[in-house]
Design an enzyme around this catalytic site. Structure first.
Site, short mmCIF file in Angstrom:
data_model
loop_
_atom_site.label_atom_id
_atom_site.label_comp_id
_atom_site.label_asym_id
_atom_site.label_seq_id
_atom_site.Cartn_x
_atom_site.Cartn_y
_atom_site.Cartn_z
N LYS A 183 -21.89 56.61 -48.35
CA LYS A 183 -23.02 57.16 -47.59
C LYS A 183 -23.53 56.06 -46.67
O LYS A 183 -24.11 55.07 -47.13
CB LYS A 183 -24.13 57.63 -48.53
N GLU A 231 -21.52 59.67 -38.70
CA GLU A 231 -22.71 58.82 -38.80
C GLU A 231 -22.46 57.56 -37.98
O GLU A 231 -21.36 56.98 -38.04
CB GLU A 231 -22.93 58.47 -40.28
N PHE A 277 -16.72 62.20 -40.53
CA PHE A 277 -16.39 62.82 -41.82
C PHE A 277 -16.17 64.32 -41.76
O PHE A 277 -15.89 64.94 -42.77
CB PHE A 277 -17.41 62.46 -42.91
N ARG A 279 -28.72 73.08 -47.09
CA ARG A 279 -28.63 72.02 -48.09
C ARG A 279 -28.13 72.68 -49.36
O ARG A 279 -28.85 73.44 -50.00
CB ARG A 279 -30.03 71.44 -48.30
N LYS A 316 -25.69 63.91 -52.87
CA LYS A 316 -25.83 62.51 -52.45
C LYS A 316 -26.44 61.71 -53.60
O LYS A 316 -27.33 62.18 -54.31
CB LYS A 316 -26.69 62.39 -51.19
P1 ATP Z 1 -31.09 60.82 -46.50
O1 ATP Z 1 -32.52 60.59 -46.36
O2 ATP Z 1 -30.57 60.54 -47.86
O3 ATP Z 1 -30.24 60.25 -45.40
P2 ATP Z 1 -31.23 63.34 -45.33
O4 ATP Z 1 -32.25 64.31 -45.81
O5 ATP Z 1 -31.47 62.62 -44.06
O6 ATP Z 1 -30.92 62.33 -46.48
P3 ATP Z 1 -28.97 64.70 -46.29
O7 ATP Z 1 -28.07 65.66 -45.68
O8 ATP Z 1 -29.78 65.15 -47.41
O9 ATP Z 1 -29.84 64.06 -45.16
O10 ATP Z 1 -28.09 63.46 -46.79
C1 ATP Z 1 -26.91 63.24 -46.17
C2 ATP Z 1 -27.11 62.37 -44.95
O11 ATP Z 1 -26.39 61.18 -45.17
C3 ATP Z 1 -26.48 63.01 -43.74
O12 ATP Z 1 -27.43 63.76 -43.01
C4 ATP Z 1 -25.94 61.83 -42.96
O13 ATP Z 1 -26.89 61.41 -41.99
C5 ATP Z 1 -25.78 60.74 -43.97
N1 ATP Z 1 -24.39 60.39 -44.29
C6 ATP Z 1 -23.91 59.13 -44.39
N2 ATP Z 1 -22.64 59.12 -44.75
C7 ATP Z 1 -22.26 60.42 -44.90
C8 ATP Z 1 -21.03 61.05 -45.29
N3 ATP Z 1 -19.97 60.35 -45.60
N4 ATP Z 1 -21.02 62.40 -45.33
C9 ATP Z 1 -22.12 63.12 -45.03
N5 ATP Z 1 -23.30 62.58 -44.67
C10 ATP Z 1 -23.39 61.24 -44.61
#
Ligand code: ATP
Length: 529
Positions: free
Chosen positions: A222, A272, A313, A385, A391
């Site tokens: 991540k 990302e 990704f 979601r 995550k």
């Molecule tokens: P966070 O605050 O944890 O970044 P979020 O609410 O912004 O979470 P989520 O979709 O819940 O977003 O968490 C996944 C986020 O992580 C994605 O929106 C992306 O920006 C980031 N990310 C980083 N690496 C990856 C990956 N390998 N696959 C998907 N998302 C990834």
């Protein structure tokens, strides 16, 4: 006849007075049906209190303080002339959003005063709420989607699905009301129409996951940067943020890279971008990356100072094929084939707890935020979601005291639900704000907290109740940033309340020195410029 803004203000007033969802939807849908086609889009945004579409790059950056600086209680002077219309208000907002550069504050004040002078007290009340994005009538986007479906006699699921893909609910409303299902068919998945990204659910620990047998999943690093959706057709490339804004100008080198590496396809890619240190490629804190956004004019210099790395990704479209329904693993294979020469997210496929734990630790040791666990057969669900993506990330904890709280809106109307959190200066015995959060409490806890905070109120403004520093909460967060916005100099990123610490006294909360120490400790894993 154009519809007056007063009609819209009266609608908002009625919506505030009724609590039954069904009645709200009926009122809203009747109102939408009564509008001229050109008024539908602006009306939808004004009602939900977000003056522009998500995909629009305009924003209204007007604070309560700027409103107070205007003479907003001045007498209405155009009562017997032309009434203010929905369209006119929207045009005012667009003009306000476009003001920038030197003298912006004065120009904004002048324009706001013109708008207020044209409006009656009821109109003014809702204008202010629209500007601040706090409508307090319990109609957010979710309810608006239901009202659009009812007004256009269409399936709710159709409108909901389209609104998940496409970032302009106002346009969806207009197309639905004017052209029905056929009108909506104009909304298509195609390059340069940004799609809302799929999101991940939180996983507290691997123990939680392994309570049940686990099938092989893709485990990816991540990366802690910005989510980007890259659209390419012919030799044109645009990059969109998670909030569907065009951010190509912040990352020209990424656009060039895509142009060069994928010359022969149209596509929509998901990934990302992170900031890295030039000499050793280690990830830099998120805050450094944000500098690339703010200084549009200095992109060239910052490009040197803060190099970025793209990790891809997912792929959502290849030439004319929409890939949402392809299983994740198949999408990954397509991505790997067409993106030769680009960097894909580092990943393994595993169902073994020990192996996943090692991979997670390696991700943290390399300065990344954690891991994502993705089901191999999962489709891509735009804007949703779901449990298909999980995550797992490491959070830092601190105990902080609540020093103020803002009144909530939408579902949280009537609750003090956004808490200002402070750390202790033990020498002076004073508390200093380091962040805010509205996350982590249950509905019941919000209600109790509202009552408890009011008991310790010191004073209040229209939106905020200031309290004696007495209630301690344990807060988890992801990063500490340097912040000139808070006098303490630090701000917590992504804070959420883990527990209300009734057992703790305010004198025991985390000190500013500890916050400074936690800030420094981040650099054991992350790079520093
Ligand atoms: P966070 O605050 O944890 O970044 P979020 O609410 O912004 O979470 P989520 O979709 O819940 O977003 O968490 C996944 C986020 O992580 C994605 O929106 C992306 O920006 C980031 N990310 C980083 N690496 C990856 C990956 N390998 N696959 C998907 N998302 C990834």
């Amino acid at each position: 006849m154009p519809t007056s803004f007063l009609n819209l203000a009266k609608l908002c007033d009625k919506l505030e007075k009724i609590s039954k969802t069904k009645e709200k939807i009926a009122l809203l849908s009747n109102f939408l049906r009564s509008l001229n086609p050109y008024e539908i889009e602006p009306a939808v945004f004004l009602i939900i209190g977000t003056p522009f579409a998500e995909s629009d790059s305009q924003t209204l950056d007007i604070s309560w303080r700027s409103i107070l600086e205007t003479n907003y209680t001045a007498k209405q002077t155009t009562l017997f002339n032309q009434p203010l219309t929905i369209r006119a208000v929207h045009e005012y907002f667009s003009k306000l959003a476009q003001i920038s550069g030197s003298g912006a504050r004065k120009k904004r004040k002048r324009l706001l005063e013109m708008l207020f002078r044209e409006s009656s007290p009821l109109e003014r009340k809702f204008l202010v709420r629209m500007i601040l994005g706090e409508m307090r009538h319990g109609v957010a986007k979710g309810l608006m989607i239901k009202a659009i479906a009812e007004a256009a006699h269409l399936d709710y699921s159709l409108i909901k699905r389209l609104s998940a893909i496409y970032g302009n609910i106002g346009e969806i409303a207009r197309l639905a009301l004017v052209g029905g299902e056929e009108g909506l068919s104009k909304i298509e998945v195609a390059p340069f129409t940004p799609i809302k990204p799929m999101l991940a659910e939180n996983l507290d620990s691997l123990d939680e996951l392994f309570k049940k047998p686990v099938s092989p999943m893709a485990i990816e690093y991540k990366y802690d940067g910005v989510r980007v959706q890259i659209h390419k057709k012919a030799d044109k490339v645009h990059i969109y943020s998670r909030r569907l804004k065009d951010i190509t100008s912040s990352f020209p080198e990424i656009a060039d890279l895509i142009k060069k590496t994928i010359p022969n396809h149209s596509c929509i890619l998901d990934g990302e971008i992170i900031a890295i240190r030039r000499n050793d490629q280690r990830p830099l804190p998120f805050q450094e990356l944000m500098r690339r956004f703010k200084r549009i004019h200095e992109v060239q210099r910052l490009r040197q100072e803060i190099p970025v790395q793209l990790y891809l990704f997912d792929i959502l479209l290849l030439d004319d094929k929409i890939l949402f329904d392809y299983p994740y693993q198949e999408r990954w294979n397509i991505l790997a084939t067409i993106c030769k020469g680009l960097t894909l997210a580092y990943r393994i496929i595993s169902s073994e707890k020990e192996e996943i734990t090692r991979f997670y630790q390696a991700a943290l040791a390399a300065g990344h935020e954690g891991i994502l666990l993705k089901k191999l057969n999962s489709p891509y669900s735009p804007g949703e979601r779901k449990k298909e993506w999980l995550k797992l990330k490491e959070a830092i904890h601190a105990d902080l005291v609540i020093i103020a709280a803002d009144w909530g809106s939408g579902r949280r109307t009537g609750w003090l639900s956004n808490y200002h959190l402070a750390a202790l200066d033990p020498l002076k015995g004073t508390f200093h704000e380091v962040g805010k959060t509205f996350k982590g409490l249950t509905d019941e806890e919000f209600q109790d907290m509202t009552a408890n905070l009011q008991k310790i109120k010191t004073y209040e403004t229209q939106y905020t109740v200031y309290v004696k520093p007495q209630i301690v909460v344990e807060v988890a967060f992801n990063e500490i940033q340097k912040s000139p916005q808070y006098p303490a100099g630090y701000a917590l990123r992504f804070a959420r309340i883990k527990r209300i610490r009734l057992d703790k006294d305010p004198s025991e909360v985390t000190s500013l020195d500890e916050i400074a120490y936690l800030y420094e400790r981040q650099f054991e894993k992350k790079a520093r410029i």
